[in-house]
Enzyme design. Sequence first.
Site, PDB file in Angstrom:
ATOM      1  N   THR A 125       0.832  -1.199   0.000  1.00  0.00           N
ATOM      2  CA  THR A 125       0.000   0.000   0.000  1.00  0.00           C
ATOM      3  C   THR A 125       0.872   1.257   0.000  1.00  0.00           C
ATOM      4  OG1 THR A 125      -1.487   1.290   1.420  1.00  0.00           O
ATOM      5  CG2 THR A 125      -0.128  -0.328   2.533  1.00  0.00           C
ATOM      6  N   ASP A 126       0.322   2.351  -0.511  1.00  0.00           N
ATOM      7  CA  ASP A 126       1.060   3.625  -0.468  1.00  0.00           C
ATOM      8  C   ASP A 126       1.249   4.120   0.969  1.00  0.00           C
ATOM      9  OD1 ASP A 126      -1.568   4.420   0.055  1.00  0.00           O
ATOM     10  OD2 ASP A 126      -1.678   5.901  -1.571  1.00  0.00           O
ATOM     11  N   GLU A 127       0.444   3.582   1.912  1.00  0.00           N
ATOM     12  CA  GLU A 127       0.521   4.088   3.292  1.00  0.00           C
ATOM     13  C   GLU A 127       1.861   3.796   3.955  1.00  0.00           C
ATOM     14  OE1 GLU A 127      -2.828   3.638   5.823  1.00  0.00           O
ATOM     15  OE2 GLU A 127      -4.255   3.906   4.203  1.00  0.00           O
ATOM     16  N   TYR A 150      -1.599  -0.158  11.231  1.00  0.00           N
ATOM     17  CA  TYR A 150      -1.831  -0.882   9.971  1.00  0.00           C
ATOM     18  C   TYR A 150      -0.647  -0.712   9.027  1.00  0.00           C
ATOM     19  CZ  TYR A 150      -3.323  -1.337   5.099  1.00  0.00           C
ATOM     20  OH  TYR A 150      -3.367  -1.637   3.751  1.00  0.00           O
ATOM     21  N   LYS A 154       2.155  -3.396   7.438  1.00  0.00           N
ATOM     22  CA  LYS A 154       2.367  -3.606   5.990  1.00  0.00           C
ATOM     23  C   LYS A 154       3.830  -3.321   5.622  1.00  0.00           C
ATOM     24  CE  LYS A 154      -0.361  -4.441   3.207  1.00  0.00           C
ATOM     25  NZ  LYS A 154      -0.848  -5.747   2.666  1.00  0.00           N
TER      26      LYS A 154
HETATM   27  P1  NAD Z   1     -10.268  -6.577   2.658  1.00  0.00           P
HETATM   28  O1  NAD Z   1     -10.235  -6.288   4.118  1.00  0.00           O
HETATM   29  O2  NAD Z   1     -11.489  -6.272   1.880  1.00  0.00           O
HETATM   30  O3  NAD Z   1      -9.947  -8.119   2.406  1.00  0.00           O
HETATM   31  C1  NAD Z   1      -8.950  -8.806   3.114  1.00  0.00           C
HETATM   32  C2  NAD Z   1      -9.232 -10.316   2.914  1.00  0.00           C
HETATM   33  O4  NAD Z   1      -8.191 -11.040   3.577  1.00  0.00           O
HETATM   34  C3  NAD Z   1     -10.550 -10.785   3.520  1.00  0.00           C
HETATM   35  O5  NAD Z   1     -11.226 -11.616   2.596  1.00  0.00           O
HETATM   36  C4  NAD Z   1     -10.137 -11.571   4.752  1.00  0.00           C
HETATM   37  O6  NAD Z   1     -11.032 -12.633   5.075  1.00  0.00           O
HETATM   38  C5  NAD Z   1      -8.790 -12.099   4.304  1.00  0.00           C
HETATM   39  N1  NAD Z   1      -7.910 -12.401   5.447  1.00  0.00           N
HETATM   40  C6  NAD Z   1      -7.642 -11.612   6.518  1.00  0.00           C
HETATM   41  N2  NAD Z   1      -6.818 -12.242   7.358  1.00  0.00           N
HETATM   42  C7  NAD Z   1      -6.535 -13.450   6.797  1.00  0.00           C
HETATM   43  C8  NAD Z   1      -5.726 -14.542   7.178  1.00  0.00           C
HETATM   44  N3  NAD Z   1      -5.021 -14.514   8.314  1.00  0.00           N
HETATM   45  N4  NAD Z   1      -5.662 -15.612   6.361  1.00  0.00           N
HETATM   46  C9  NAD Z   1      -6.363 -15.648   5.211  1.00  0.00           C
HETATM   47  N5  NAD Z   1      -7.167 -14.639   4.802  1.00  0.00           N
HETATM   48  C10 NAD Z   1      -7.250 -13.562   5.576  1.00  0.00           C
HETATM   49  O7  NAD Z   1      -9.008  -5.840   2.052  1.00  0.00           O
HETATM   50  P2  NAD Z   1      -8.807  -5.176   0.619  1.00  0.00           P
HETATM   51  O8  NAD Z   1      -9.228  -3.765   0.666  1.00  0.00           O
HETATM   52  O9  NAD Z   1      -9.338  -6.086  -0.407  1.00  0.00           O
HETATM   53  O10 NAD Z   1      -7.201  -5.167   0.574  1.00  0.00           O
HETATM   54  C11 NAD Z   1      -6.500  -6.291   0.055  1.00  0.00           C
HETATM   55  C12 NAD Z   1      -5.019  -6.027   0.133  1.00  0.00           C
HETATM   56  O11 NAD Z   1      -4.716  -4.852  -0.613  1.00  0.00           O
HETATM   57  C13 NAD Z   1      -4.499  -5.761   1.538  1.00  0.00           C
HETATM   58  O12 NAD Z   1      -3.245  -6.383   1.657  1.00  0.00           O
HETATM   59  C14 NAD Z   1      -4.353  -4.253   1.619  1.00  0.00           C
HETATM   60  O13 NAD Z   1      -3.312  -3.903   2.503  1.00  0.00           O
HETATM   61  C15 NAD Z   1      -4.010  -3.916   0.189  1.00  0.00           C
HETATM   62  N6  NAD Z   1      -4.404  -2.574  -0.284  1.00  0.00           N
HETATM   63  C16 NAD Z   1      -5.693  -2.148  -0.143  1.00  0.00           C
HETATM   64  C17 NAD Z   1      -6.056  -0.905  -0.675  1.00  0.00           C
HETATM   65  C18 NAD Z   1      -7.471  -0.390  -0.557  1.00  0.00           C
HETATM   66  O14 NAD Z   1      -7.711   0.768  -0.895  1.00  0.00           O
HETATM   67  N7  NAD Z   1      -8.442  -1.165  -0.131  1.00  0.00           N
HETATM   68  C19 NAD Z   1      -5.103  -0.108  -1.311  1.00  0.00           C
HETATM   69  C20 NAD Z   1      -3.778  -0.580  -1.419  1.00  0.00           C
HETATM   70  C21 NAD Z   1      -3.458  -1.835  -0.916  1.00  0.00           C
HETATM   71  O1  DAU Z   2      -4.025   4.207   0.651  1.00  0.00           O
HETATM   72  C1  DAU Z   2      -4.309   2.836   0.593  1.00  0.00           C
HETATM   73  C2  DAU Z   2      -5.114   2.453   1.804  1.00  0.00           C
HETATM   74  O2  DAU Z   2      -6.410   2.991   1.619  1.00  0.00           O
HETATM   75  C3  DAU Z   2      -5.179   0.943   2.023  1.00  0.00           C
HETATM   76  O3  DAU Z   2      -3.882   0.480   2.311  1.00  0.00           O
HETATM   77  C4  DAU Z   2      -6.120   0.604   3.181  1.00  0.00           C
HETATM   78  O4  DAU Z   2      -6.260  -0.800   3.298  1.00  0.00           O
HETATM   79  C5  DAU Z   2      -7.476   1.215   2.882  1.00  0.00           C
HETATM   80  O5  DAU Z   2      -8.350   0.975   3.961  1.00  0.00           O
HETATM   81  C6  DAU Z   2      -7.342   2.714   2.637  1.00  0.00           C
HETATM   82  O6  DAU Z   2      -6.958   3.402   3.847  1.00  0.00           O
HETATM   83  P1  DAU Z   2      -7.606   4.829   4.237  1.00  0.00           P
HETATM   84  O7  DAU Z   2      -7.474   4.998   5.687  1.00  0.00           O
HETATM   85  O8  DAU Z   2      -7.103   5.886   3.351  1.00  0.00           O
HETATM   86  O9  DAU Z   2      -9.135   4.527   3.806  1.00  0.00           O
HETATM   87  P2  DAU Z   2     -10.533   4.819   4.537  1.00  0.00           P
HETATM   88  O10 DAU Z   2     -11.602   4.486   3.535  1.00  0.00           O
HETATM   89  O11 DAU Z   2     -10.632   4.216   5.873  1.00  0.00           O
HETATM   90  O12 DAU Z   2     -10.481   6.391   4.696  1.00  0.00           O
HETATM   91  C7  DAU Z   2     -10.302   7.251   3.588  1.00  0.00           C
HETATM   92  C8  DAU Z   2     -10.281   8.678   4.114  1.00  0.00           C
HETATM   93  O13 DAU Z   2     -11.579   9.019   4.607  1.00  0.00           O
HETATM   94  C9  DAU Z   2      -9.334   8.896   5.270  1.00  0.00           C
HETATM   95  O14 DAU Z   2      -8.772  10.195   5.181  1.00  0.00           O
HETATM   96  C10 DAU Z   2     -10.233   8.816   6.509  1.00  0.00           C
HETATM   97  C11 DAU Z   2     -11.546   9.371   6.007  1.00  0.00           C
HETATM   98  N1  DAU Z   2     -12.772   8.802   6.615  1.00  0.00           N
HETATM   99  C12 DAU Z   2     -12.902   7.451   6.647  1.00  0.00           C
HETATM  100  C13 DAU Z   2     -14.012   6.877   7.197  1.00  0.00           C
HETATM  101  C14 DAU Z   2     -14.166   5.367   7.253  1.00  0.00           C
HETATM  102  C15 DAU Z   2     -13.754   9.638   7.100  1.00  0.00           C
HETATM  103  O15 DAU Z   2     -13.638  10.868   7.027  1.00  0.00           O
HETATM  104  N2  DAU Z   2     -14.864   9.067   7.646  1.00  0.00           N
HETATM  105  C16 DAU Z   2     -15.035   7.724   7.742  1.00  0.00           C
HETATM  106  O16 DAU Z   2     -16.079   7.248   8.283  1.00  0.00           O
END
Ligand code: NAD
Ligand code: DAU
Length: 346
Positions: A125-127, A150, A154
């Site tokens: 992730t970019d985080e 988190y 990562k």
């Molecule tokens: P998500 O929370 O929707 O899905 C995570 C999945 O992993 C779930 O299906 C969960 O059951 C499974 N999981 C969790 N713990 C596990 C374990 N111990 N063994 C097997 N399975 C397990 O997450 P997402 O948003 O789909 O993100 C997927 C990946 O992409 C993550 O690694 C996250 O860090 C990365 N990522 C997410 C975003 C985003 O914006 N959502 C952006 C950049 C990177």
């Molecule tokens: O940047 C990549 C990341 O993006 C991934 O690695 C993470 O898995 C994914 O959850 C996401 O993280 P963020 O913290 O950026 O996403 P989130 O949707 O939780 O929040 C996006 C922005 O919105 C953040 O600035 C917090 C704000 N927010 C979020 C929630 C849930 C609110 O203002 N209100 C809310 O209720």
Amino acid sequence: MKTYLVTGAAGFIGSNFVRQLLSEEPNVCVVAFDALTYAGNLENLADCLGHERLCFVRGNICDVDAVRGAMSDGADVIVNFAAESHVDRSILGCKEFLRTNVEGVQVLLDEARARKVGLFLQISTDEVYGSLGPTGLFTEETPLQPRSPYSASKAAADLLVAAYQHTFGMPAIITRCSNNYGPFQFPEKLIPLFITNLIEGRRVPVYGDGLNVRDWIHVADHCRGIRAAITGGRPGEVYNLGGNNEQTNMAITRLLLEALGKDDSSIQFVEDRLGHDRRYAIDAGKSARELGWKPCIDFKQGLAETVHWYRTNESWWRRIKTGEYLKYYEQQYGRAAANRRSAVSR
Ligand code: NAD
Ligand code: DAU
């Protein structure tokens, strides 16, 4: 035929990735592996479960036997999406984040090494780069400076992957993507939480001043980027993937209010997230140059389609909000399978 072990396949990005793979890559079969935690929803893969090139395995990436079993017929590529992914949850408690995001990655790496897997793709992730000021972009050279539990977990995983590459010659690639949106995103994240709250006539909780910036990318573009890294990436490299699309949370909120016919009275400003990162923005130039990848989905159109998807798939997210979705696995495969620690279902 190549076999991909896709972990975290029942989550948001993993399920979109599996669907895209099955429809666009006829020579790939998929072992979809997932522990089905609160964030894992097998309904995300409902339309793929009967596919002849898909096998679903319920298992935990921390469980060596489950991982070994899932790889018993071989695996050419491992794509690891499995993670605890929600920043707010990591602030409430980060034990599970360390267990899955670090220890789980160690288990996968050891099994990949033992079985001489051709490529280990770690979805990062970019985080991990920390937070930007008003200018500048994250490149692959930006030092890691994670600031939430988190992102620290990562970043630890990324370092472990790099260490296995260096020490054991593990063929590994890391992709670091920005914020995804699209269908099947769990309604605890900003966009699906706000869409579903607005459909329900509830207010949307904006943290702090709402001026934090994220770089939004459609999940289908992210999945295409991962596939480009698998087929064209160089082992040992990191590739940034981003939407080139910076938006403040307030801008997103206003777009969603407009799309759902609501006004500012639906906004509730709430206490800020602890340690809230101010701005993320990705320079994905290396991926463009080396992988020939660029995001192609226009944000306004992608967001409108996402709103439409949540409107037309109300039963999907309502089953999540009521907890009904947790019963889906048992309904598909029966109580005996649901009670086993891991189960294979074709
Ligand atoms: P998500 O929370 O929707 O899905 C995570 C999945 O992993 C779930 O299906 C969960 O059951 C499974 N999981 C969790 N713990 C596990 C374990 N111990 N063994 C097997 N399975 C397990 O997450 P997402 O948003 O789909 O993100 C997927 C990946 O992409 C993550 O690694 C996250 O860090 C990365 N990522 C997410 C975003 C985003 O914006 N959502 C952006 C950049 C990177
Ligand atoms: O940047 C990549 C990341 O993006 C991934 O690695 C993470 O898995 C994914 O959850 C996401 O993280 P963020 O913290 O950026 O996403 P989130 O949707 O939780 O929040 C996006 C922005 O919105 C953040 O600035 C917090 C704000 N927010 C979020 C929630 C849930 C609110 O203002 N209100 C809310 O209720």
